[in-house]
Design a protein around this motif. Structure first.
Motif, PDB file in Angstrom:
ATOM      1  N   PHE A   1      33.461-113.589 -16.968  1.00 42.65           N
ATOM      2  CA  PHE A   1      34.086-112.715 -15.977  1.00 42.65           C
ATOM      3  C   PHE A   1      34.860-113.530 -14.941  1.00 42.65           C
ATOM      4  O   PHE A   1      36.037-113.250 -14.668  1.00 42.65           O
ATOM      5  CB  PHE A   1      33.041-111.851 -15.271  1.00 42.65           C
ATOM      6  CG  PHE A   1      33.607-111.065 -14.120  1.00 42.65           C
ATOM      7  CD1 PHE A   1      34.489-110.028 -14.351  1.00 42.65           C
ATOM      8  CD2 PHE A   1      33.299-111.389 -12.810  1.00 42.65           C
ATOM      9  CE1 PHE A   1      35.043-109.306 -13.294  1.00 42.65           C
ATOM     10  CE2 PHE A   1      33.847-110.685 -11.744  1.00 42.65           C
ATOM     11  CZ  PHE A   1      34.717-109.637 -11.987  1.00 42.65           C
ATOM     12  N   PHE A   2      34.211-114.531 -14.352  1.00 42.27           N
ATOM     13  CA  PHE A   2      34.889-115.305 -13.308  1.00 42.27           C
ATOM     14  C   PHE A   2      35.985-116.213 -13.880  1.00 42.27           C
ATOM     15  O   PHE A   2      36.945-116.528 -13.175  1.00 42.27           O
ATOM     16  CB  PHE A   2      33.865-116.102 -12.497  1.00 42.27           C
ATOM     17  CG  PHE A   2      33.087-115.247 -11.534  1.00 42.27           C
ATOM     18  CD1 PHE A   2      33.643-114.877 -10.323  1.00 42.27           C
ATOM     19  CD2 PHE A   2      31.831-114.771 -11.861  1.00 42.27           C
ATOM     20  CE1 PHE A   2      32.950-114.055  -9.434  1.00 42.27           C
ATOM     21  CE2 PHE A   2      31.128-113.952 -10.978  1.00 42.27           C
ATOM     22  CZ  PHE A   2      31.692-113.593  -9.767  1.00 42.27           C
ATOM     23  N   SER A   3      35.861-116.585 -15.153  1.00 42.04           N
ATOM     24  CA  SER A   3      36.946-117.336 -15.794  1.00 42.04           C
ATOM     25  C   SER A   3      38.166-116.441 -16.001  1.00 42.04           C
ATOM     26  O   SER A   3      39.306-116.885 -15.889  1.00 42.04           O
ATOM     27  CB  SER A   3      36.477-117.896 -17.148  1.00 42.04           C
ATOM     28  OG  SER A   3      35.494-118.884 -16.958  1.00 42.04           O
ATOM     29  N   CYS A   4      37.915-115.151 -16.309  1.00 43.87           N
ATOM     30  CA  CYS A   4      39.017-114.204 -16.539  1.00 43.87           C
ATOM     31  C   CYS A   4      39.830-113.945 -15.282  1.00 43.87           C
ATOM     32  O   CYS A   4      41.026-113.655 -15.367  1.00 43.87           O
ATOM     33  CB  CYS A   4      38.466-112.880 -17.058  1.00 43.87           C
ATOM     34  SG  CYS A   4      38.062-112.880 -18.819  1.00 43.87           S
ATOM     35  N   VAL A   5      39.197-113.998 -14.119  1.00 46.93           N
ATOM     36  CA  VAL A   5      39.880-113.561 -12.888  1.00 46.93           C
ATOM     37  C   VAL A   5      40.294-114.719 -11.982  1.00 46.93           C
ATOM     38  O   VAL A   5      40.825-114.482 -10.897  1.00 46.93           O
ATOM     39  CB  VAL A   5      39.010-112.569 -12.087  1.00 46.93           C
ATOM     40  CG1 VAL A   5      38.736-111.316 -12.911  1.00 46.93           C
ATOM     41  CG2 VAL A   5      37.689-113.193 -11.642  1.00 46.93           C
ATOM     42  N   THR A   6      40.058-115.964 -12.414  1.00 45.67           N
ATOM     43  CA  THR A   6      40.464-117.103 -11.590  1.00 45.67           C
ATOM     44  C   THR A   6      41.460-117.978 -12.351  1.00 45.67           C
ATOM     45  O   THR A   6      41.364-118.103 -13.576  1.00 45.67           O
ATOM     46  CB  THR A   6      39.247-117.963 -11.177  1.00 45.67           C
ATOM     47  OG1 THR A   6      38.499-118.327 -12.347  1.00 45.67           O
ATOM     48  CG2 THR A   6      38.340-117.211 -10.232  1.00 45.67           C
ATOM     49  N   PRO A   7      42.427-118.571 -11.657  1.00 45.61           N
ATOM     50  CA  PRO A   7      43.423-119.419 -12.311  1.00 45.61           C
ATOM     51  C   PRO A   7      42.770-120.583 -13.055  1.00 45.61           C
ATOM     52  O   PRO A   7      41.854-121.229 -12.541  1.00 45.61           O
ATOM     53  CB  PRO A   7      44.286-119.939 -11.143  1.00 45.61           C
ATOM     54  CG  PRO A   7      44.078-118.931 -10.062  1.00 45.61           C
ATOM     55  CD  PRO A   7      42.671-118.432 -10.214  1.00 45.61           C
ATOM     56  N   SER A   8      43.235-120.829 -14.292  1.00 43.71           N
ATOM     57  CA  SER A   8      42.723-121.913 -15.144  1.00 43.71           C
ATOM     58  C   SER A   8      41.216-121.806 -15.375  1.00 43.71           C
ATOM     59  O   SER A   8      40.555-122.795 -15.675  1.00 43.71           O
ATOM     60  CB  SER A   8      43.059-123.286 -14.551  1.00 43.71           C
ATOM     61  OG  SER A   8      44.447-123.452 -14.426  1.00 43.71           O
ATOM     62  N   ALA A   9      40.668-120.609 -15.236  1.00 47.38           N
ATOM     63  CA  ALA A   9      39.241-120.353 -15.479  1.00 47.38           C
ATOM     64  C   ALA A   9      38.337-121.235 -14.626  1.00 47.38           C
ATOM     65  O   ALA A   9      37.251-121.625 -15.047  1.00 47.38           O
ATOM     66  CB  ALA A   9      38.927-120.552 -16.965  1.00 47.38           C
ATOM     67  N   THR A  10      38.770-121.539 -13.396  1.00 42.17           N
ATOM     68  CA  THR A  10      38.023-122.477 -12.554  1.00 42.17           C
ATOM     69  C   THR A  10      36.765-121.880 -11.943  1.00 42.17           C
ATOM     70  O   THR A  10      35.878-122.604 -11.505  1.00 42.17           O
ATOM     71  CB  THR A  10      38.919-122.984 -11.408  1.00 42.17           C
ATOM     72  OG1 THR A  10      39.510-121.849 -10.743  1.00 42.17           O
ATOM     73  CG2 THR A  10      40.026-123.877 -11.926  1.00 42.17           C
ATOM     74  N   GLY A  11      36.657-120.544 -11.905  1.00 38.76           N
ATOM     75  CA  GLY A  11      35.517-119.930 -11.229  1.00 38.76           C
ATOM     76  C   GLY A  11      34.300-119.707 -12.090  1.00 38.76           C
ATOM     77  O   GLY A  11      33.215-119.415 -11.580  1.00 38.76           O
ATOM     78  N   GLY A  12      34.455-119.839 -13.406  1.00 39.82           N
ATOM     79  CA  GLY A  12      33.366-119.504 -14.317  1.00 39.82           C
ATOM     80  C   GLY A  12      32.137-120.384 -14.192  1.00 39.82           C
ATOM     81  O   GLY A  12      31.025-119.894 -13.956  1.00 39.82           O
ATOM     82  N   GLN A  13      32.315-121.678 -14.331  1.00 41.47           N
ATOM     83  CA  GLN A  13      31.166-122.591 -14.347  1.00 41.47           C
ATOM     84  C   GLN A  13      30.411-122.658 -13.017  1.00 41.47           C
ATOM     85  O   GLN A  13      29.176-122.652 -13.027  1.00 41.47           O
ATOM     86  CB  GLN A  13      31.606-123.982 -14.792  1.00 41.47           C
ATOM     87  CG  GLN A  13      31.973-124.018 -16.266  1.00 41.47           C
ATOM     88  CD  GLN A  13      32.102-125.427 -16.797  1.00 41.47           C
ATOM     89  OE1 GLN A  13      32.031-126.397 -16.063  1.00 41.47           O
ATOM     90  NE2 GLN A  13      32.316-125.543 -18.089  1.00 41.47           N
ATOM     91  N   PRO A  14      31.098-122.732 -11.867  1.00 44.33           N
ATOM     92  CA  PRO A  14      30.333-122.718 -10.609  1.00 44.33           C
ATOM     93  C   PRO A  14      29.419-121.506 -10.469  1.00 44.33           C
ATOM     94  O   PRO A  14      28.286-121.621  -9.991  1.00 44.33           O
ATOM     95  CB  PRO A  14      31.429-122.723  -9.526  1.00 44.33           C
ATOM     96  CG  PRO A  14      32.598-123.371 -10.189  1.00 44.33           C
ATOM     97  CD  PRO A  14      32.536-122.922 -11.619  1.00 44.33           C
TER      98      PRO A  14
END
Length: 347
Positions: free
Chosen positions: A89-102
């Motif tokens: 979900f967070f990879s889908c909505v953040t540029p370059s999928a930067t939000g997913g892993q954190p």
């Protein structure tokens, strides 16, 4: 406040790109004609698409579960699925999928999974995820030249750029993982240079952060070196996971009663789009993915069915992934809050 500002900026960027994408796709199109074309498609062919998207999300959870088991940490499979959904979900909505892993690390920490272990697992997942795209991209480039020339000629430079960026990313990550001391020196020198020319302000905590990051990468190298069997299984699972998502477009293709191309041909054309956009700094590759689809699949769907095919393919692929992962992210918030409350009661 910085955290909330970043979330707000990402949200604004996400909706702006959606708006521009919708305008670019539908501007000047006969919407009534689109509606009729979609109505006429055979919905039975679309039914397998949703399980494929769910498997795409579940694939990463299988990897996380197996790797946690290697560390002697037992976590229920359904919780690993939630970790995976949060990441997507967070990879889908953040540029370059930067939000997913954190965000995955944040939720894994709630389950008492140590941050260093969570970081190592997600590093291995990312490296494998990118490596599969590199293998697919180079494989198509080397062995499917005629096929690419027929369908991808107009977009070949975007495809080559995608391969180059993914190869560069994998090489960089491997250097950082397997040569952390060299990477550490390079990052420190780079930070000092940027400070000297006043692009960055001097901060002591920046060096500490680099030190901690390099320790995580060193631990990832040790894990990969001592678990080659596990890494091979992770690679196979990731291949199946990625091709499950590529296959969604084939079922959309067949839903319009088209059959001149086989399963693998349609799937590999969708793979070309994924390779091309994966490293671009856009949430979910929005805009560029739709543009490439209209170029690459023009001959496949034909002029009349191209936009309907795009709507269903992208809708069932990216947007259903976004919708399903958003639902499971909300579930994760509730589940982990309840579990945290129970733990505090026990204490």
């Amino acid at each position: 406040m910085k955290k909330y500002k970043k979330i707000l900026i990402d949200a604004i960027l996400f909706f702006v790109i959606i708006g521009l994408t919708l305008y670019g796709v539908f501007h000047g199109e006969d919407l009534s004609g689109l509606k009729d074309a979609i109505k006429e498609c055979n919905i039975l062919w679309l039914i397998p698409a949703v399980p494929l998207v769910l498997f795409f999300i579940a694939g990463e959870s299988i990897v996380i579960w197996h790797m946690l088991d290697c560390y002697g940490i037992y976590v229920k499979e359904r919780l690993c699925f939630l970790f995976s959904a949060v990441g997507f979900f967070f990879s889908c909505v953040t540029p370059s999928a930067t939000g997913g892993q954190p965000m995955q690390i944040y939720f894994m920490k709630k389950e008492d999974i140590p941050v260093p272990i969570a970081t190592v697992i997600l590093l291995v997942v990312t490296i494998t995820y990118k490596f599969v795209l590199v293998v697919v991209g180079i494989g198509l480039w080397l062995f499917a030249g005629g096929f690419l020339a027929e369908y991808v000629a107009e977009a070949r430079w975007v495809f080559y750029l995608g391969i180059l960026l993914n190869v560069g990313c994998v090489i960089l990550m491997c250097v950082v993982v397997f040569h952390p001391s060299f990477a550490k020196k390079t990052l420190i020198l780079g930070a000092k240079l940027l400070e000297r020319i006043h692009i960055l302000k001097h901060k002591e905590e920046r060096l500490d952060k680099i030190e901690r990051s390099m320790n995580h990468y060193h631990e990832a190298a040790e894990f990969m070196s001592s678990h080659w069997g596990m890494i091979a299984r992770v690679f196979v699972i990731t291949v199946v996971q990625r091709f499950a998502m590529f296959a969604v477009t084939y079922f959309v293709y067949r839903a319009f009663s088209l059959n001149s191309m086989n399963f693998f041909e349609v799937m590999f054309l969708q793979a070309v789009i994924s390779v091309s956009v994966d490293m671009l700094p856009l949430p979910g590759g929005m805009g560029i993915s739709e543009g490439l689809f209209m170029v690459i699949f023009k001959k496949v769907f034909g002029e009349a069915l191209l936009i309907p095919g795009l709507i269903l393919s992208r809708g069932l692929g990216y947007y259903s992934e976004l919708f399903l992962s958003a639902i499971f992210t909300l579930v994760a918030v509730v589940v982990f809050q309840v579990r945290e409350h129970k733990k505090s009661k026990v204490k």
